[in-house]
Every structure is written in C-alpha cells, then in structure tokens.
Enzyme design. Structure first.
Site, mmCIF file in Angstrom:
data_model
loop_
_atom_site.group_PDB
_atom_site.id
_atom_site.type_symbol
_atom_site.label_atom_id
_atom_site.label_comp_id
_atom_site.label_asym_id
_atom_site.label_seq_id
_atom_site.Cartn_x
_atom_site.Cartn_y
_atom_site.Cartn_z
ATOM 1 N N LYS A 222 0.814 -1.212 0.000
ATOM 2 C CA LYS A 222 0.000 0.000 0.000
ATOM 3 C C LYS A 222 0.848 1.263 0.000
ATOM 4 O O LYS A 222 0.430 2.282 -0.506
ATOM 5 C CB LYS A 222 -0.916 -0.001 1.219
ATOM 6 N N ARG A 223 2.003 1.132 0.556
ATOM 7 C CA ARG A 223 2.786 2.356 0.642
ATOM 8 C C ARG A 223 3.409 2.754 -0.702
ATOM 9 O O ARG A 223 3.964 3.830 -0.829
ATOM 10 C CB ARG A 223 3.795 2.243 1.786
#
Length: 463
Positions: A240-241
């Site tokens: 997600k990052r």
RNA sequence: GACCCUUUCAUCUAGUGGCCAAGGAUGCUACGUUUUCAUCGUAGUCACAGAGGUUCAAAUCCUCUAGGGGUCGCCA
C-alpha cells in the site's frame, strides 16, 4: 475439452493490481479459447465481509470490462460438501485425527528451527491407535507421501520437483471442524472443472500440497501456471505504501481501463515487439506460454504513456462522458469537438484533461507571475487594445479557429510585428499562463464576447 | 536456517547455439515541427550478474558463486 480458468481471491476488501493482472491472464486465456472464467471467493476462515469484497471486485471487473461466467462460488457456503470429503478420507485411512496441541506444535517447530531444519509436522499421530488424550478437539491431517518426489509441470516455470518429505501431513480440518485452504482449493478447482489454474507464484509451494489432495481424492490435475509477482520500483513487494494498489484508485486518478489493462498485460507477458494491445488483440494473442518467469517491477511512467495514448485515441463523446466524474460536464457544450481536440493531446490522465478544459472554460482568476513579467511588457497593452478593436469591428463571422487566425494575421500585418508579440500577451490574457492550446482554438471555443472580456480584464490589470 | 523460484539497458521486454559488436518500447538528452506548452518526427543514451566449462561458434547448454523473490500457520 474447453478451457476453464478462475479467479479466486480471498475477501480482503478491494482488488489490487497484482490480483487484476492474474485475473486478466486467466480471463484472457478463457476468452481466447472460448472457455469459461469463473469467480470464487475463498472465505473459509472467518467469512469476513465477503459480500462487500465481492462488490469491490465486481466493480473493478466492470470498470475494466472483464466479466465472469456463471455464479460466484463462496467457499463458506460449501462446508457440507468439504465435510463429506473429509469423512471420506478419514474412512479410507487417507487422513487422520491429530491431537497435538498448538503449544506442542510450537515447541516442535522451534526445536526443528534450532536444528536448522525446515519446520514440519512429525507425523506422530499418523498411525496412532491408542487412547486419544482427553479434552482436546483434534485437527484432521491428510497423509502426504513420505518419500519420493512430488513433481508437476508448471506452464510458466517448467518442471518443479519438491521432495515429498518437504510436504508434511498438513491440516485439512481445524479442531472446530472447518476445512482449510489447500484442501478446499483442490476440491473446488476439481469440482468446478478447472483446466488451467493461473495464479501468483506465491502459491507455488501450495501446489504440491494440493496435489496430495487431488491424488487422495482421485481428481484429475489441471495445468498450473505460476506467474511471478509484480514488485515496486525498488524491486520489493508491492504494498500500500507504493501508492495505488487498489484498482479503483486508478479510475479515480484518471486512468482509462484500456490503458491499465494494456499496461498490466505487458508486465510479465509479451508478444514480440508489440506494445499496444486492444482488448480484442489481447484475447486473440494471449497465450500463457509467453508469460515470463521472472518478477517485474511496477513503473508508473509507461502506464502514464499508455494512458496518454489511449486518451488521444478515444472519441470525444466518450471522453466527455468519462470527464463527468472529474467535475467537468461538457457533454452539451456546442464546441465539444474543438475543446477536446485542443486539450486531449495535453492531458496524460483524465484529471489533467479536466484541468486543461477548466483552464480554457473559466476565465483566469489570476495571472501567473512569471508569465506576466514576460508577456505584459513593452507595448503589449497597446497591442491587446488594438486587437480588441479589431475583433469588435471585424466584419466576417468568427466561429472557427481559422477565423480568429485571420484577425491575428491582419493585426501583425498592420502593426508589422511578429506573432509572438501578440501571441504571448494574448495567451496570458486568455488563460493566465504561457502554456496551453493554440490561441486560435481557445478563442474559437470561448467565443468573441468572452475573448474580449478576458482581454479587457487583462488590459486593466497592466499598470 | 531449510526448501523452491528467478537474474538481458534505469524500467517493461525481444531473444530457445551462428541472422546479436544484442532488437523494440518507456524514461532521459538533443534537434526538428509548433506564435507557447504538449503532441508528433528524427537522432543519441543505456544491458546479456560474475567465474569456470562444453562447442568451430554461447545472451542462449552445463557447473559453481553472488544478488533478488517466495514458502515454511488450526491465514488465504
């Protein structure tokens, strides 16, 4: 036998792009062969909100234009079925109850790790026929072969050999009776008639386990294809990052589904030197034998390039429709074609395109400081005033960009100046910046009244 | 730690023993087109992880080394 593929996500909430790519590969292969593409939700564990997850997946599928065949299969609704097979294996002596506690298991694993061994169940209840310990709900384990090799041919990686003793007697039913992943996957894949299982290569090690189940139950093995992961730009696992992992975020960022799909299909798959694939071409040309063995890194540049390409090649009416979601409603605009022709080459995403359009449609609220310094100097003011006068007294109709261009030509001829002399200040007057579509086009789009109004406002601002 | 997979430009990739002093695409840098920006066009930039073999010939086959990834759950 016609091809049957599937996409079998666990309900995590949204579809991420890695998942979309494997789904795409499976879908393409099914469509290529006029087969079926099935959807199954793997929710054997806690049945966590699978309705919502399904909706998210279908929404994403819809957006990119993929469809599945038949009904969605929920594993959580098939526990009775799995139970039958568990009982069958128990009866046939191919599975057995294990009374080992979690604590004992942990201790065993720790000891094995300490000895530098691969942690695995030691089979202590495999042939147990004594009195079971009290107060323990047993798990059910399947009897895996103890020696030899488990071999299968992977359609992407080739022959895979794993020593049988690497695969332990894994649990097929928890102490509460619910079945586990590797067991149900094998059953469902077999029962659903899968011919080709295309999945991420993080499942490579599950395959021998599932083969144990296939063999125990006498099911026919499908072909397996394990596709390498998509990594981030640093070559690490996509998370997600790394920005957008949710497929629907790409929609929000202004990407066209064609662009995303084209981008994803070329990540780990290729067809010679071809870069641009329509959906039809993908279906016609896709073959899992052309899937790459190695992992690929996600890089946004090419996606952006593809998106720009597809925006340029999308009909204006369709663009106008999509632009509505980005706060731009120009479907009824009488200069729609002109407006989009002037802007679509300049926006790499729908978001940028919307900005471009707004820039033209709305009078600038302020002028870029650098642009002012560069353009509103010398006799710029005087030239703009003259231009207004010319527009007001122009006798021919002013509709097309070429009409406005004629006015500009007349002006530069009369004043004996270069185009830049009027072009720069005019551009800043119209949109407040030194970049953007041609001034002829912009004037034609906003019309002569608005043009004059904007120039007057600019003139007033020049000291 | 054990086991498995993997390794061509910065990135996506072509390549299955000679067509490869490695091709395409993106990116980047120029130049051209454009009144500007963008588009577009042209050119340039940039790679076979390393070491040993096999062969007349290796990016392609073999071995080892190194790097990267994955897996080792009563998760999926």
């Amino acid at each position: 036998m016609s091809t049957v593929t599937r996409f079998a996500p666990s309900p995590t909430g949204y579809l991420h792009i890695g998942g979309l790519r494997t789904a795409l590969f499976s879908w393409l292969w099914a469509r290529h062969n006029d087969g079926k593409f099935l959807l199954r939700i793997e929710d054997t564990d806690r049945a966590r909100n699978s309705e919502e997850a399904l909706e998210a997946i279908i929404k994403a599928f819809d957006w990119v234009g993929m469809n599945y065949d038949g009904d969605v299969v929920y594993q959580s609704k098939r526990f009775d079925l799995y139970k039958q097979y568990i009982d069958q294996l128990l009866e046939e002596g191919k599975a057995y109850k294990c009374y080992m506690s979690k604590e004992e298991l942990d201790a065993l694993r720790e000891a094995q790790m300490a000895r530098g061994e691969r942690p695995r169940y030691d089979g202590r209840y495999r042939d147990f026929d004594g009195t079971p310990p009290e107060g323990i709900d047993p798990v059910i384990r399947i009897k895996a072969p103890k020696e030899g090799m488990i071999t299968f041919v992977d359609g992407v990686k080739g022959e895979i050999n794993i020593a049988a003793d690497e695969v332990d007697d894994f649990i097929i039913a928890r102490s509460d009776g619910t079945p586990t992943y590797n067991f149900v996957v094998a059953i469902d894949d077999a029962l659903m008639g899968l011919t080709d299982v295309i999945r991420g290569d993080d499942h490579l090690y599950n395959t021998p386990k599932q083969i144990v189940v296939y063999n125990a139950l006498g099911f026919k093995l499908p072909k397996f294809y394990h596709v390498a992961m998509i990594n981030n730009e640093q070559g690490k696992k996509l998370s997600k990052r790394d920005g957008a992992t949710d497929v629907m975020e790409y929609k929000a960022m202004g990407y066209l589904p064609e662009a995303l799909l084209n981008f994803l299909v070329r990540l780990g798959w290729s067809h010679g030197d071809q870069e641009i694939f329509s959906l039809e071409e993908m279906i016609a040309l896709f073959d899992p034998k052309d899937i790459n063995k190695s992992a690929s890194s996600y890089s946004p540049d090419k996606l952006l390039w593809l998106n720009a390409h597809y925006i340029k090649n999308t009909p204006n009416a369709k663009l106008a429709e999509m632009l509505k979601e980005f706060g731009v409603d120009i479907a009824e605009h009488d200069r729609l074609e002109m407006l989009l022709d002037a802007t679509k080459e300049r926006g790499k995403t729908l978001v940028e395109l919307a900005q471009q359009i707004n820039l033209i449609l709305n009078a600038p609220s302020e002028y870029d400081a650098k642009a002012v310094k560069k353009a509103f100097k010398g006799d710029a003011k005087e030239i703009l005033v003259d231009f207004i006068a010319m527009l007001q007294t122009w006798e021919k109709p002013l509709h097309l960009p070429s009409d406005y261009h004629a006015v500009l030509e007349a002006l530069v001829a009369e004043k004996e100046i270069g185009f830049g002399k009027i072009g720069m200040p005019l551009r800043v007057a119209l949109v407040g910046a030194l970049t953007g579509p041609g001034v002829d086009e912009m004037m034609a789009i906003i019309g002569v009244d608005e043009t004059i109004e904007r120039i007057e406002k600019a003139v007033a601002s020049i000291a």
